[in-house]
Design a protein around this motif. Structure first.
Motif, PDB file in Angstrom:
ATOM      1  N   GLY A  67       0.803  -1.213   0.000  1.00 14.52           N
ATOM      2  CA  GLY A  67       0.000   0.000   0.000  1.00 14.52           C
ATOM      3  C   GLY A  67       0.834   1.260   0.000  1.00 14.52           C
ATOM      4  N   SER A  68       2.069   1.163  -0.485  1.00 12.54           N
ATOM      5  CA  SER A  68       2.952   2.326  -0.560  1.00 12.54           C
ATOM      6  C   SER A  68       2.968   2.864  -1.986  1.00 12.54           C
ATOM      7  CB  SER A  68       4.374   1.949  -0.128  1.00 12.54           C
ATOM      8  OG  SER A  68       4.885   0.908  -0.944  1.00 12.54           O
ATOM      9  N   HIS A 172      16.285  21.186   9.622  1.00 12.72           N
ATOM     10  CA  HIS A 172      15.714  20.169   8.740  1.00 12.72           C
ATOM     11  C   HIS A 172      14.265  19.813   9.051  1.00 12.72           C
ATOM     12  CE1 HIS A 172      19.699  19.437   7.037  1.00 12.72           C
ATOM     13  NE2 HIS A 172      20.166  19.472   8.277  1.00 12.72           N
ATOM     14  N   GLY A 173      13.710  20.360  10.096  1.00 14.55           N
ATOM     15  CA  GLY A 173      12.330  20.058  10.427  1.00 14.55           C
ATOM     16  C   GLY A 173      12.196  18.776  11.226  1.00 14.55           C
ATOM     17  N   PRO A 174      10.980  18.201  11.274  1.00 12.10           N
ATOM     18  CA  PRO A 174      10.758  17.007  12.094  1.00 12.10           C
ATOM     19  C   PRO A 174      11.696  15.870  11.705  1.00 12.10           C
ATOM     20  CG  PRO A 174       8.673  17.920  11.355  1.00 12.10           C
ATOM     21  CD  PRO A 174       9.745  18.669  10.623  1.00 12.10           C
ATOM     22  N   PRO A 175      12.244  15.151  12.697  1.00 13.68           N
ATOM     23  CA  PRO A 175      13.060  13.975  12.373  1.00 13.68           C
ATOM     24  C   PRO A 175      12.287  12.988  11.518  1.00 13.68           C
ATOM     25  CG  PRO A 175      13.213  14.519  14.711  1.00 13.68           C
ATOM     26  CD  PRO A 175      12.129  15.379  14.149  1.00 13.68           C
ATOM     27  N   ARG A 176      12.983  12.311  10.634  1.00 15.43           N
ATOM     28  CA  ARG A 176      12.361  11.321   9.770  1.00 15.43           C
ATOM     29  C   ARG A 176      12.138  10.025  10.549  1.00 15.43           C
ATOM     30  NH1 ARG A 176      10.353  13.866   5.277  1.00 15.43           N
ATOM     31  NH2 ARG A 176      11.973  15.039   4.151  1.00 15.43           N
ATOM     32  N   VAL A 177      10.977   9.433  10.396  1.00 12.85           N
ATOM     33  CA  VAL A 177      10.697   8.132  10.992  1.00 12.85           C
ATOM     34  C   VAL A 177      11.026   7.062   9.957  1.00 12.85           C
ATOM     35  CG1 VAL A 177       8.967   6.627  12.016  1.00 12.85           C
ATOM     36  CG2 VAL A 177       8.944   9.078  12.524  1.00 12.85           C
ATOM     37  N   ILE A 178      12.116   6.348  10.205  1.00 14.47           N
ATOM     38  CA  ILE A 178      12.583   5.285   9.313  1.00 14.47           C
ATOM     39  C   ILE A 178      12.260   3.954   9.971  1.00 14.47           C
ATOM     40  CG2 ILE A 178      14.614   4.236   8.238  1.00 14.47           C
ATOM     41  CD1 ILE A 178      15.889   7.017   8.196  1.00 14.47           C
ATOM     42  N   VAL A 179      11.708   3.035   9.207  1.00 17.62           N
ATOM     43  CA  VAL A 179      11.221   1.777   9.767  1.00 17.62           C
ATOM     44  C   VAL A 179      12.094   0.625   9.292  1.00 17.62           C
ATOM     45  CG1 VAL A 179       9.223   0.277  10.058  1.00 17.62           C
ATOM     46  CG2 VAL A 179       8.888   2.731   9.694  1.00 17.62           C
ATOM     47  N   TRP A 200       8.411   7.679   6.958  1.00 17.53           N
ATOM     48  CA  TRP A 200       9.073   8.279   5.790  1.00 17.53           C
ATOM     49  C   TRP A 200       9.495   7.204   4.810  1.00 17.53           C
ATOM     50  CZ3 TRP A 200      14.769   9.152   4.974  1.00 17.53           C
ATOM     51  CH2 TRP A 200      15.018   9.996   3.891  1.00 17.53           C
ATOM     52  N   ALA A 201      10.048   6.112   5.338  1.00 19.75           N
ATOM     53  CA  ALA A 201      10.489   5.010   4.495  1.00 19.75           C
ATOM     54  C   ALA A 201      10.618   3.760   5.345  1.00 19.75           C
ATOM     55  CB  ALA A 201      11.828   5.333   3.823  1.00 19.75           C
ATOM     56  N   THR A 202      10.447   2.603   4.699  1.00 20.47           N
ATOM     57  CA  THR A 202      10.548   1.314   5.384  1.00 20.47           C
ATOM     58  C   THR A 202      11.530   0.435   4.643  1.00 20.47           C
ATOM     59  OG1 THR A 202       8.251   1.457   6.124  1.00 20.47           O
ATOM     60  CG2 THR A 202       9.277  -0.724   6.175  1.00 20.47           C
ATOM     61  N   MET A 203      12.453  -0.188   5.383  1.00 22.70           N
ATOM     62  CA  MET A 203      13.423  -1.118   4.813  1.00 22.70           C
ATOM     63  C   MET A 203      12.990  -2.552   5.102  1.00 22.70           C
ATOM     64  SD  MET A 203      15.947  -3.419   5.865  1.00 22.70           S
ATOM     65  CE  MET A 203      16.610  -2.878   7.418  1.00 22.70           C
ATOM     66  N   PHE A 204      13.065  -3.406   4.069  1.00 22.52           N
ATOM     67  CA  PHE A 204      12.800  -4.834   4.199  1.00 22.52           C
ATOM     68  C   PHE A 204      14.055  -5.612   3.814  1.00 22.52           C
ATOM     69  CE2 PHE A 204       8.794  -2.789   3.287  1.00 22.52           C
ATOM     70  CZ  PHE A 204       7.872  -3.439   4.091  1.00 22.52           C
ATOM     71  N   ASP A 225       7.293   8.978  -0.688  1.00 23.55           N
ATOM     72  CA  ASP A 225       8.035  10.145  -1.149  1.00 23.55           C
ATOM     73  C   ASP A 225       8.680   9.814  -2.490  1.00 23.55           C
ATOM     74  OD1 ASP A 225       9.949  12.141  -1.616  1.00 23.55           O
ATOM     75  OD2 ASP A 225      10.384  12.410   0.518  1.00 23.55           O
ATOM     76  N   ALA A 226       8.083  10.283  -3.576  1.00 26.18           N
ATOM     77  CA  ALA A 226       8.578   9.954  -4.914  1.00 26.18           C
ATOM     78  C   ALA A 226       9.981  10.505  -5.146  1.00 26.18           C
ATOM     79  CB  ALA A 226       7.619  10.491  -5.976  1.00 26.18           C
TER      80      ALA A 226
END
Length: 401
Positions: A67-68, A172-179, A200-204, A225-226
């Motif tokens: 769903g991304s 830089h604004g709010p910290p990025r939530v990386i999963v 913001w982004a998810t790593m698998f 985020d394209a």
């Protein structure tokens, strides 16, 4: 052998069941047929092994599944996370928060990008990152929060997104939530979203032991985020014509197997969940052991089945249980995951004495006996019986309070 040698039993010569499975997602005739078809096709010198079309098809299917908006394939989950952090342009003084109970890979990725690693404590019952302790360690220098769905327990990302919004970086604004979803592919968050659709982004990771695997290695990043997705595509292919890059491409054989594994992922996860819930039920009357939470709707995928021994067993009692299981019953187990600063020199030196006492206390009580849905039912019964009997033996020396 794991990076931390203290996490496995010393007695391994007679193990009937290994400390952990060597393969997570298993293959069927469909995966073999996909590889055979590619071998025949790519043997033509006019065709070869150029990966573009096959990898793009896998990326598109993975984005739809999660769903991304975008999915970008890599040769491993580790390199995928490194490139994500690189996109933040981290420098000296920038901070990245991560959970102390975690695989060492994310911590090394942060250090390798030149940032300051800041560890926060885990929360019971999942041992995922604690939002309360995360807020305690946030500062005006925080650039990112790395949230790991540890051992398949899907973390609720909403508190961390809210924390980031309340604690913006002055530039830089709010910290990025990386999963980090290396162990949670196919899960669903408490919000109902698929893992990979939030943050913001998810790593698998599709490494051999993971819930789905692409010939032993492979990884993916999902994001809405394209611009980030396009930057990642350049980084994995020598920077396009614009910037630094390297070769981190997934092969088309991996992508072809990945398409088949993705189609079977829910089926494989359902089998794993059923086996984990069965083990929890069978051990429910063993008062010395606290099993993982029984969650439904794919909110826990049980990459490992975590057991916590009593606080009075922490350290020596837990180690005695691990050795008894291995030496007398042939059952392998692993301690997953001690804080990396306890065993990895680079992380230890980087943190300079900063530690997480709660994480140390919890991992001193932690043990994960081997679990896999392909273990025959009769073997699973023997493993469960062995856990029960070994616990009773250890209880004679280390009584519960």
């Amino acid at each position: 052998m794991p990076t931390d040698r203290a996490t496995v039993p010393r007695s391994r010569s007679r193990l009937r069941w290994p400390v952990e499975p060597a393969q997570g997602g298993w293959y069927t005739a469909a995966e073999h047929a996909a590889v055979d078809a590619l071998l025949a096709e790519s043997d033509d010198w006019r065709v070869g092994w150029k990966a573009t079309v096959g990898v793009a098809a896998f990326e598109e299917a993975f984005a739809v599944y999660t769903g991304s908006r975008c999915a970008v394939a890599f040769n491993s989950g580790g390199t995928a996370l490194e490139m994500l952090l690189r996109c933040l342009h981290l420098g000296p003084g920038d901070e990245v928060v991560s959970c102390a109970v975690n695989f060492v890979g994310p911590h090394l990725a942060v250090i390798g990008q030149g940032a300051r690693l800041v560890l926060a404590e885990p929360a019971l019952p999942t041992l995922n990152l604690d939002p309360v302790d995360t807020e305690r360690v946030l500062s005006a220098r925080t650039r990112a929060i790395v949230v790991t769905h540890w051992n398949g327990a899907v973390c609720d990302l909403r508190p961390f997104v809210e924390l980031a919004a309340r604690h913006p970086h002055p530039v830089h604004g709010p910290p990025r939530v990386i999963v980090d979803a290396a162990r949670a592919c196919g899960g669903r968050s408490p919000s109902g979203a698929r893992v990979g659709a939030e943050g913001w982004a998810t790593m698998f990771s599709f490494e051999s032991k993971k819930l789905m695997t692409t010939l032993g290695q492979g990884g993916m990043v999902t994001t809405n985020d394209a611009f980030l997705a396009e930057r990642l595509r350049r980084l994995r292919t020598y920077g396009g014509t614009q910037e630094w890059g390297t070769n981190q491409m997934m092969t088309k054989a991996q992508a072809a197997v990945g398409l088949v594994q993705l189609a079977r992922l829910d089926e494989m996860n359902d089998a794993r969940i059923a086996r984990a819930h069965q083990r929890t039920t069978l051990l429910s009357d063993v008062e010395e052991l606290t099993p993982p939470p029984t969650l439904h709707d794919h909110q826990h995928l049980y990459y490992r089945h975590n057991l916590l021994v009593p606080e009075t067993w922490a350290g020596r009692g837990r180690d005695a249980l691990m050795e008894t299981l291995a030496r007398e019953y042939g059952v392998g187990s692993i301690i997953s995951d001690r804080p990396a600063y306890l065993f990895h020199r680079r992380v230890h030196e980087h943190l300079r004495g900063r530690n997480c006492p709660r994480a140390e206390r919890l991992t001193d009580r932690l043990l994960c006996p081997c679990l896999h849905p392909r273990v025959p039912a009769a073997d699973e019964q023997q493993i469960t019986d062995a856990i029960r009997q070994a616990t009773a033996q250890v209880a004679r020396t280390y009584p519960a309070p």
